[in-house]
Motif scaffolding. Sequence first.
Motif, PDB file in Angstrom:
ATOM      1  N   PHE A 161       3.723 -52.728 -16.737  1.00 20.39           N
ATOM      2  CA  PHE A 161       3.269 -54.008 -16.175  1.00 20.39           C
ATOM      3  C   PHE A 161       3.419 -54.158 -14.653  1.00 20.39           C
ATOM      4  O   PHE A 161       2.567 -54.772 -14.018  1.00 20.39           O
ATOM      5  CB  PHE A 161       3.950 -55.178 -16.897  1.00 20.39           C
ATOM      6  N   PRO A 162       4.474 -53.585 -14.033  1.00 21.21           N
ATOM      7  CA  PRO A 162       4.555 -53.758 -12.569  1.00 21.21           C
ATOM      8  C   PRO A 162       3.333 -53.204 -11.850  1.00 21.21           C
ATOM      9  O   PRO A 162       3.055 -53.583 -10.715  1.00 21.21           O
ATOM     10  CB  PRO A 162       5.809 -52.974 -12.183  1.00 21.21           C
ATOM     11  N   HIS A 163       2.609 -52.327 -12.495  1.00 15.55           N
ATOM     12  CA  HIS A 163       1.487 -51.651 -11.837  1.00 15.55           C
ATOM     13  C   HIS A 163       0.149 -52.261 -12.221  1.00 15.55           C
ATOM     14  O   HIS A 163      -0.910 -51.694 -11.946  1.00 15.55           O
ATOM     15  CB  HIS A 163       1.543 -50.165 -12.179  1.00 15.55           C
ATOM     16  N   VAL A 164       0.204 -53.407 -12.878  1.00 17.79           N
ATOM     17  CA  VAL A 164      -1.007 -54.069 -13.351  1.00 17.79           C
ATOM     18  C   VAL A 164      -1.441 -55.114 -12.325  1.00 17.79           C
ATOM     19  O   VAL A 164      -0.618 -55.874 -11.832  1.00 17.79           O
ATOM     20  CB  VAL A 164      -0.737 -54.720 -14.730  1.00 17.79           C
ATOM     21  N   ALA A 165      -2.728 -55.143 -12.029  1.00 18.97           N
ATOM     22  CA  ALA A 165      -3.212 -56.053 -10.978  1.00 18.97           C
ATOM     23  C   ALA A 165      -3.726 -57.384 -11.525  1.00 18.97           C
ATOM     24  O   ALA A 165      -4.759 -57.896 -11.106  1.00 18.97           O
ATOM     25  CB  ALA A 165      -4.279 -55.362 -10.139  1.00 18.97           C
ATOM     26  N   VAL A 166      -3.029 -57.938 -12.487  1.00 22.71           N
ATOM     27  CA  VAL A 166      -3.145 -59.364 -12.786  1.00 22.71           C
ATOM     28  C   VAL A 166      -1.700 -59.858 -12.886  1.00 22.71           C
ATOM     29  O   VAL A 166      -0.804 -59.092 -13.239  1.00 22.71           O
ATOM     30  CB  VAL A 166      -3.906 -59.688 -14.104  1.00 22.71           C
ATOM     31  N   HIS A 167      -1.487 -61.114 -12.527  1.00 20.24           N
ATOM     32  CA  HIS A 167      -0.128 -61.648 -12.595  1.00 20.24           C
ATOM     33  C   HIS A 167       0.413 -61.486 -14.005  1.00 20.24           C
ATOM     34  O   HIS A 167      -0.290 -61.748 -14.987  1.00 20.24           O
ATOM     35  CB  HIS A 167      -0.139 -63.135 -12.217  1.00 20.24           C
ATOM     36  N   ASN A 168       1.638 -61.037 -14.086  1.00 18.83           N
ATOM     37  CA  ASN A 168       2.220 -60.880 -15.419  1.00 18.83           C
ATOM     38  C   ASN A 168       3.709 -61.139 -15.385  1.00 18.83           C
ATOM     39  O   ASN A 168       4.373 -60.977 -14.370  1.00 18.83           O
ATOM     40  CB  ASN A 168       1.883 -59.517 -15.999  1.00 18.83           C
ATOM     41  N   ILE A 169       4.213 -61.559 -16.539  1.00 19.43           N
ATOM     42  CA  ILE A 169       5.605 -62.034 -16.626  1.00 19.43           C
ATOM     43  C   ILE A 169       6.401 -61.216 -17.628  1.00 19.43           C
ATOM     44  O   ILE A 169       5.959 -60.980 -18.750  1.00 19.43           O
ATOM     45  CB  ILE A 169       5.633 -63.514 -17.088  1.00 19.43           C
ATOM     46  N   HIS A 170       7.580 -60.796 -17.199  1.00 19.44           N
ATOM     47  CA  HIS A 170       8.582 -60.329 -18.152  1.00 19.44           C
ATOM     48  C   HIS A 170       9.766 -61.261 -18.021  1.00 19.44           C
ATOM     49  O   HIS A 170      10.223 -61.531 -16.917  1.00 19.44           O
ATOM     50  CB  HIS A 170       9.038 -58.901 -17.838  1.00 19.44           C
TER      51      HIS A 170
ATOM     52  N   GLU B 212      -2.343 -49.150 -11.912  1.00 17.88           N
ATOM     53  CA  GLU B 212      -2.055 -47.967 -11.098  1.00 17.88           C
ATOM     54  C   GLU B 212      -1.295 -46.957 -11.937  1.00 17.88           C
ATOM     55  O   GLU B 212      -1.416 -46.935 -13.144  1.00 17.88           O
ATOM     56  CB  GLU B 212      -1.243 -48.381  -9.861  1.00 17.88           C
TER      57      GLU B 212
ATOM     58  N   SER C  38       6.768 -52.805 -20.648  1.00 17.90           N
ATOM     59  CA  SER C  38       7.267 -53.454 -19.429  1.00 17.90           C
ATOM     60  C   SER C  38       7.434 -52.466 -18.287  1.00 17.90           C
ATOM     61  O   SER C  38       7.659 -52.861 -17.151  1.00 17.90           O
ATOM     62  CB  SER C  38       8.570 -54.197 -19.701  1.00 17.90           C
TER      63      SER C  38
ATOM     64  N   VAL D  33      -1.753 -60.008  -5.842  1.00 12.50           N
ATOM     65  CA  VAL D  33      -2.371 -60.091  -7.160  1.00 12.50           C
ATOM     66  C   VAL D  33      -1.707 -59.114  -8.119  1.00 12.50           C
ATOM     67  O   VAL D  33      -1.634 -59.353  -9.309  1.00 12.50           O
ATOM     68  CB  VAL D  33      -3.895 -59.873  -7.061  1.00 12.50           C
TER      69      VAL D  33
ATOM     70  N   HIS E  98       1.461 -45.144 -14.093  1.00 11.90           N
ATOM     71  CA  HIS E  98       2.381 -45.694 -15.079  1.00 11.90           C
ATOM     72  C   HIS E  98       3.493 -44.689 -15.298  1.00 11.90           C
ATOM     73  O   HIS E  98       3.361 -43.512 -14.954  1.00 11.90           O
ATOM     74  CB  HIS E  98       1.653 -45.996 -16.392  1.00 11.90           C
TER      75      HIS E  98
ATOM     76  N   THR F 245       1.414 -58.155  -9.327  1.00 11.72           N
ATOM     77  CA  THR F 245       2.836 -58.481  -9.318  1.00 11.72           C
ATOM     78  C   THR F 245       3.328 -58.842 -10.707  1.00 11.72           C
ATOM     79  O   THR F 245       2.612 -59.416 -11.500  1.00 11.72           O
ATOM     80  CB  THR F 245       3.136 -59.610  -8.306  1.00 11.72           C
TER      81      THR F 245
ATOM     82  N   ARG G 243       6.616 -60.633 -12.712  1.00 13.41           N
ATOM     83  CA  ARG G 243       7.853 -61.415 -12.640  1.00 13.41           C
ATOM     84  C   ARG G 243       8.657 -61.108 -13.885  1.00 13.41           C
ATOM     85  O   ARG G 243       8.252 -61.512 -14.948  1.00 13.41           O
ATOM     86  CB  ARG G 243       7.542 -62.901 -12.595  1.00 13.41           C
TER      87      ARG G 243
END
Lengths: 210, 415, 230, 299
Positions: free
Chosen positions: D87-96, D47, D84, B247, D49, B249, B251
């Motif tokens: 964002f890697p530490h965020v617990a919802v799917h996210n896109i860069h 988490e 950005s 959950v 940052h 992650t 991209r």
Amino acid sequence: MSEYKVLPGPEAYLPPSAASMGITLPDPGEALIEGRIVPEDEAIEYAARKLLSAKVPTIFPGPQVLWKWDEMAPKIAKALRELAVILPARLIPMADYRPKYPKIDPAVEINPNHPNLTIWHNKIDVCMFVGVHCHLSGMGLKMIRGGTDCYTIAMCLMAGHEDACISVRDTTDEKIRKLIDAVKKLKAQGVKSQALPFTQFKHDYKSVKE
Amino acid sequence: MNKKAAVGNKRIIASTHVKLGQKNKKGQTYTDPNRFFFETPGTANFLTGSEVIREAIKRASIDMSVAYPITPQSEAAALIGELYAEGYMGDYFRGESEFAVMSQCAGAAFGGARVFTTTAGPGTMRAFENFPMWAGARLPIQVCVTCRGINSPLSIQPDTLELYFLLETGMLIWHAETAQDLFDFILKGFVVAEQPDVHLPIAVCCDGFFVTHTKDTVMLPPDDVCLPPYDPYKSPVVCMDMECPPVRTMRDPFVMKSNYISYAAHATWQQEMRAACDRSRKHTISLLDGLIDAENTDREILIVASGTAVSQGREAIRLLEQEGVKVGLVKIKSLRPFPTQEVREATKNAKHIFVPEFNMAGWLAREVQAVIPDNHRVVAGPRVGGGMTLPSEVIVEEIKKRLGMKVATLASRGS
Amino acid sequence: MKKRMNIRMSGLGGQGAVTAAHIMAMAANKEGKYSISNPFFGAEKRMAPAESYVRIGPERIYDRGELVFPDVIMVFHPQVITMQKSYTAPFYSGIKEKGLIIINTSADLLHEEDYERLGKLGVSVYNFDAISMALEIGGTELSTNMAMIGAVAGITKVVSLDALDKALQERFGKRYVASGGTATLDEAIKKKYAKKEMLLKKNMDTILKSYEIAGAWAAEHKQELEAVAV
Amino acid sequence: MSKEKIQICEDLYDIMPPEYQDMVENATYGKEGRGWKDIGESKELIEQHSLCAGCPEAIAFRYVLASLPNPENTVMVGSTGCTSLVFPHVAVHNIHSLFGNQNAVASGLARALKVRFPDVQKDVVVLAGDGATVDIGLDMTMQSWFRGEKFTTICFDNELYANTGGQESGLMQKGFVAKMAPVGKLFDKVRLPEIAREAGCHYVACLTVSKPQRVEKALRNAIFVAREFGPTYIQLYTPCILEIGKQSMEGLDEMKSAETVGGRFVFKEYMTDAVKDFLADLEAKEKAQKKTAKKPVTA
């Protein structure tokens, strides 16, 4: 067929990927041992032998088996636990793929973005990937072969990995159980685990063995 | 449809999360690709390349398409819109530029959709930043590139220079010769690109006008069969839909050399992309019957080409045959991965290798020269550019000249 | 038919040269021959040069793109010659020996020098007023391309009248996919004829008339036309 | 995804690093009325940052994540920049994906999720810096609004390019001397909230992150309106304390001074009449719910 052998590293500063050296992935029912296509059962038996011969055998379960998101995941998780106990082997999770900040403890978790730590400063001599998304697992396996002499096994949920020394495809809980059976059979034949004693988290394999 | 695979051949494995034999809302039956491609009888149709793209997409079970006008792909893009209006896909809209369109396609693919789009020439160039991003993100988007000139001054005519730029994006690149190829490549392209061990974007390319606006005979399977849909959970990366782990992650996170992330991660990331491209060989060989087609490669003279240049080569071979000169042919279907071994094998007997091309750079000649021994055998040409046609007579002339035969110089324009 | 026939149609944007090539190719396809047709045009619009090509033959045709060395050249508009609205200059460059040129014109547009050069190549020239014929029988200038089709079919017999009829049915009888400008013109022509059937009939009548007249001309020039007869 | 899907397989639970166990046990997925007040009491969806100490963007991030009404079904889209790195530490799917294309990616994503999950409310939220939103990505930002795409766009406005080292941006104030603006910025701060209103956003809010309650409210409004009506836009002032020469602890003061009368970030909100009614209804319902919740439970 390619002459290239997928052996433990360290092969080169940046070793070539096995696919670019002509190693192709197996078809269903087949597996890879060091780049050779073999019947799957042979690879599973060989993996059992490798895991038993290791001083620090380690299983790296990935997100697809750590998280209870589909029907297969908990079944594989259960089988992995049994495998870890019976071998014995450490279980070090790859919980997600983020570049962790500020540091990662390689004794507690692994991550392909932290390759220098991936296999615990080369303390792990045989490792097994299960349920890591293929792209990340492909990266991790390449880096391990680049930087260490760890023998890699990939029990892939999909099409397999040429960069692993041993690779099995379409892994299910049943295939993990085949591996367990292979371990049991070898043990019955007198093959002993070479694993150094260890204590992992709240779980000491010696106590669970009973 | 391509040649039937011999019984006992290795077969392609496709997603099975949706039951084969089940019907979609348009009444089309989800059909195993092996059956779809090799056992479904086809009927002859006389269509333009643009119409052929529509026919392929009608049977491709795509979720979405995004469109933008640019000649010569505009007709195809509009026809896909009609398919949407008829209910053949979940969504379709016009983006604001090719850069945006390719980003919109990326967004849809990140979200687990099967996506198709089309572009051409300057559009390809405007979109460019997206292509290596797609490949790095392992998004199995299909873009149909109908090649046209790219440099100033503006031209809408066919010229394959843009393909040169696409070669190192990390995408699979297939080059269709005819409308039939285009139909087959589009459908087979989805199947190969979406394999879990491949899972890369694919550019199915054809030469604008020569294919898109040319009416030609194409064998089509009935339109009540379609490919099985895409399974986003058979992916080597995480689908961004909050339905699968982990959950937490992103991209795709930055991978830079710093105190906590290694440069090696980026290098192996690139290797993994390229490995995925190499892995497509196995699947492509069983679906396209090889990355190349080789005819009479025991001959001393060979034409090696891709796209429309193959057709022109075929006509040149006919003309030369009348004069007693025998020439073999190597048609390159997949440019990425490049059929290195196949080209080496097919050219091993040749003394003269001609590479006719529809671009001034001569990229295919360079590709061939780079992989074969004794590459002085390669004659990099004849070449045309800017949408000029390449008459078969010109190829004949080039070959005869090289062989020391008498030729009457051909004037191209005026007299 | 024994050999390939390559036809280059030079016209002006909006005249229907592209449609003519498609219809010829479709007709050939309908009678079991191999054919390919494709257009070539620039970004310009109406009255700008627009060419289309049709190749018809007894075996699979690969050759595509602009026809540089045609057997037959069809000139859809006098301006192709007088204003040099052509991709080649003169418009007949590249024509093969013993080829055929069909020109839509009410006056002879070629100079003595042209005739001399064409004569050396054994090329026949058929001048006829396709616009007048279109107006007279089709009732609109937009049928000029039909008159042109009738002429080339009448002289060379490369496609039959029956096949042309079937191709017309397919082209105008059902919804057809065409590039923006052509689609708009289709609508315009459909408005001119109250009914679709009427359109088909008028078009076919134009083809028939032109076929007949051109056929008679061809009978008179049988010898010279050997190379382009099927 | 339901909260039940965010679970660890029992057999491997004990080997998971503690922060993941904590996330499963104590994060507020699926919690009705989650908001900024959960911070400090429950596991946050963010988490560690790697932003500068005291960066207002970090706290803005925490407020936003704590206030998402539906994190278990939210996918976020970011862009290149300081955000950005978080964002890697965020617990919802996210896109860069690239710099500036975030609203285009979100358009494709939101539509794909609608096609794939027609019966589930999936929220798409864009969160990017001012360079990505207003300069390089303005075309795609606005076009997504013109098209009426149903997602929320959040701009973290720090009035410059922070990640690349403090260059002039379109949202920078006129006259500010910065890299690439050696004699001071020569044109006015782009009025994106007004542009957003004219471009088809149904709800627009512009504020600082000094008041968490207000951030929460604006975010929830924006997401609820995006679901029902179409595009919404929030511009949050998150000053780059480093580049404007402030100390780590001075971020809050900077925001407060910017939002006082005459400041650039006086709170403002634009909404259509239909949205006004909709939000009023929503508020009434929430109040009624709270009232019932407060009533003592009788056996």
